[in-house]
Design an enzyme around this catalytic site. Structure first.
Site, PDB file in Angstrom:
ATOM      1  N   SER A   1      -1.105  -7.590   6.284  1.00 51.45           N
ATOM      2  CA  SER A   1      -0.842  -7.715   7.529  1.00 51.45           C
ATOM      3  C   SER A   1      -1.607  -8.863   8.317  1.00 51.45           C
ATOM      4  O   SER A   1      -2.508  -9.418   7.797  1.00 51.45           O
ATOM      5  CB  SER A   1      -1.182  -6.365   8.123  1.00 51.45           C
TER       6      SER A   1
ATOM      7  N   TYR B   1      -7.570   0.371  10.220  1.00 52.69           N
ATOM      8  CA  TYR B   1      -6.335  -0.490   9.501  1.00 52.69           C
ATOM      9  C   TYR B   1      -6.536  -1.795   9.062  1.00 52.69           C
ATOM     10  O   TYR B   1      -6.286  -2.136   7.965  1.00 52.69           O
ATOM     11  CB  TYR B   1      -5.144  -0.287  10.581  1.00 52.69           C
TER      12      TYR B   1
HETATM   13  N1  NAP Z   1       5.672  -2.706  10.904  1.00 50.52           N
HETATM   14  C1  NAP Z   1       4.721  -3.202  11.297  1.00 50.52           C
HETATM   15  O1  NAP Z   1       4.447  -3.844  12.315  1.00 50.52           O
HETATM   16  C2  NAP Z   1       3.886  -3.992  10.104  1.00 50.52           C
HETATM   17  C3  NAP Z   1       3.182  -5.197  10.386  1.00 50.52           C
HETATM   18  C4  NAP Z   1       2.305  -5.744   9.132  1.00 50.52           C
HETATM   19  C5  NAP Z   1       2.284  -5.049   8.143  1.00 50.52           C
HETATM   20  N2  NAP Z   1       2.919  -3.899   7.843  1.00 50.52           N
HETATM   21  C6  NAP Z   1       2.951  -3.327   6.369  1.00 50.52           C
HETATM   22  O2  NAP Z   1       4.168  -3.224   5.908  1.00 50.52           O
HETATM   23  C7  NAP Z   1       4.306  -2.132   4.993  1.00 50.52           C
HETATM   24  C8  NAP Z   1       5.496  -1.543   5.284  1.00 50.52           C
HETATM   25  O3  NAP Z   1       5.595  -1.159   6.757  1.00 50.52           O
HETATM   26  P1  NAP Z   1       6.884  -0.527   7.465  1.00 50.52           P
HETATM   27  O4  NAP Z   1       6.703  -1.256   8.883  1.00 50.52           O
HETATM   28  O5  NAP Z   1       7.990  -0.882   6.772  1.00 50.52           O
HETATM   29  O6  NAP Z   1       6.565   1.078   7.681  1.00 50.52           O
HETATM   30  P2  NAP Z   1       7.115   2.478   7.329  1.00 50.52           P
HETATM   31  O7  NAP Z   1       8.537   2.191   7.508  1.00 50.52           O
HETATM   32  O8  NAP Z   1       6.128   3.421   7.848  1.00 50.52           O
HETATM   33  O9  NAP Z   1       7.025   2.519   5.665  1.00 50.52           O
HETATM   34  C9  NAP Z   1       5.946   2.984   4.971  1.00 50.52           C
HETATM   35  C10 NAP Z   1       6.509   3.184   3.675  1.00 50.52           C
HETATM   36  O10 NAP Z   1       5.316   3.638   2.825  1.00 50.52           O
HETATM   37  C11 NAP Z   1       5.622   4.784   2.018  1.00 50.52           C
HETATM   38  N3  NAP Z   1       4.277   5.365   1.746  1.00 50.52           N
HETATM   39  C12 NAP Z   1       3.486   5.661   2.490  1.00 50.52           C
HETATM   40  N4  NAP Z   1       2.564   6.461   1.826  1.00 50.52           N
HETATM   41  C13 NAP Z   1       2.709   6.492   0.473  1.00 50.52           C
HETATM   42  C14 NAP Z   1       2.162   6.787  -0.443  1.00 50.52           C
HETATM   43  N5  NAP Z   1       0.867   7.485  -0.625  1.00 50.52           N
HETATM   44  N6  NAP Z   1       2.688   6.670  -1.771  1.00 50.52           N
HETATM   45  C15 NAP Z   1       4.068   6.180  -1.824  1.00 50.52           C
HETATM   46  N7  NAP Z   1       4.500   5.665  -0.580  1.00 50.52           N
HETATM   47  C16 NAP Z   1       3.796   5.618   0.688  1.00 50.52           C
HETATM   48  C17 NAP Z   1       6.604   5.616   2.883  1.00 50.52           C
HETATM   49  O11 NAP Z   1       7.490   6.102   2.213  1.00 50.52           O
HETATM   50  P3  NAP Z   1       7.206   7.872   1.965  1.00 50.52           P
HETATM   51  O12 NAP Z   1       6.710   8.219   3.162  1.00 50.52           O
HETATM   52  O13 NAP Z   1       8.453   8.260   1.501  1.00 50.52           O
HETATM   53  O14 NAP Z   1       6.364   7.936   0.851  1.00 50.52           O
HETATM   54  C18 NAP Z   1       7.405   4.284   3.249  1.00 50.52           C
HETATM   55  O15 NAP Z   1       8.460   4.094   2.571  1.00 50.52           O
HETATM   56  C19 NAP Z   1       2.992  -1.104   5.123  1.00 50.52           C
HETATM   57  O16 NAP Z   1       2.130  -1.760   4.040  1.00 50.52           O
HETATM   58  C20 NAP Z   1       2.568  -1.835   6.688  1.00 50.52           C
HETATM   59  O17 NAP Z   1       1.142  -1.462   6.499  1.00 50.52           O
HETATM   60  C21 NAP Z   1       3.858  -3.415   8.732  1.00 50.52           C
END
Ligand code: NAP
Length: 251
Positions: A136, A149
């Protein structure tokens, strides 16, 4: 010869689900993992019906025994996309909940460590492996309320940087993708524990936050470069976001 295989963590929503679609479209057999089996089964079914090779495996990346069993059952792995992760809360250091910090460290750092350690032998054996870590812009700077975070994402970034130093000479590259503001369905909802109004405020007035597909596109691009090309780090933000704390919002 079996098909080059990409394992994607957190493939049940957002960036992970979009990445599964992107890498399937690029010709990989995709192995979708997450804790919610119904979601990944549905996506794997959709991809299979569209003519792609896709499988779903329920997996919690913080469960080392489960990760090891998953890796042992896999016949090959060419690409590992460490995407599972997220934020909990937006509390100042003075009042932040240590349990939130611990949970964020476990999924964003130790989850990446478990998956990478378990699959590194298969990635090396592939002869042209890729470990990709979705960090991120919070891994490259901080913002008020973001310490827990940002600390975790800094940890994930350092893991990727250090691994790249340590395995140089082996046929595995290490790629970091660091997105800024991405409007996904669940990221902010999870952060604010289901408070939809608070989650919506994150994106209020921002003309075009990144989409999950935008980030998946950069991941697919990095993964599909020729094997000798290591995209060390790709920082991707929406045009309206100049830094973690400087966002243009329209009235
Ligand atoms: N959205 C943003 O603004 C943003 C910005 C920068 C970076 N990111 C990063 O990008 C990645 C994806 O984010 P997103 O926006 O797509 O969020 P999201 O839709 O909340 O996706 C998070 C994913 O992680 C999985 N997860 C969470 N805990 C887990 C665990 N213990 N074991 C296995 N899977 C797990 C969830 O699936 P289950 O609940 O089904 O396990 C879900 O599929 C993350 O690493 C986040 O920090 C996001």
């Amino acid at each position: 010869m079996s098909t080059p295989t990409a394992v994607i963590t957190g493939a049940s929503s957002g960036i992970g689900a979009a990445t599964a679609r992107g890498l399937a479209g690029a010709g990989f057999r995709v192995v979708l993992t997450a804790r919610r089996g119904d979601r990944i089964e549905a996506l794997a079914g959709e991809l299979t019906r569209a003519g792609h090779a896709a499988e779903a495996r329920v997996l919690d990346v913080t469960d080392r025994a489960a990760v090891d069993a998953f890796a042992a059952a896999l016949d090959r792995c060419d690409v590992l996309v460490n995407n599972a992760g997220g934020a909990l809360g937006l509390d100042p250091v003075a009042t932040g909940d240590p349990a939130d910090w611990q949970a964020m460290y476990e999924v964003n750092v130790l989850g990446v460590l478990h998956m990478t350690q378990a699959l590194l032998p298969a990635l090396t054996a592939s002869g042209a492996g890729t470990v990709l870590v979705v960090t991120s812009t919070a891994g490259h700077g901080t913002y008020e309320g973001g310490a827990g975070y940002a600390a975790a994402k800094h940890g994930a970034r350092v893991l990727a940087e250090t691994l790249r130093l340590e395995i140089v000479g082996r046929p595995v590259r290490v790629v970091e993708i660091a997105p800024g503001m991405v409007r996904t369905d669940e990221f902010s909802l999870t952060r604010f524990r289901g408070d939809a109004a608070r989650a919506a405020k994150v994106y209020e007035g921002v003309a075009e936050p990144l989409t999950a597909e935008d980030v998946a596109d950069t991941i697919t691009w990095a993964v599909t470069r020729p094997p000798h090309v290591n995209v060390d780090l790709l920082v991707v933000r929406p045009r309206a976001q100049a830094s973690n704390t400087k966002v243009h919002r329209e009235a």
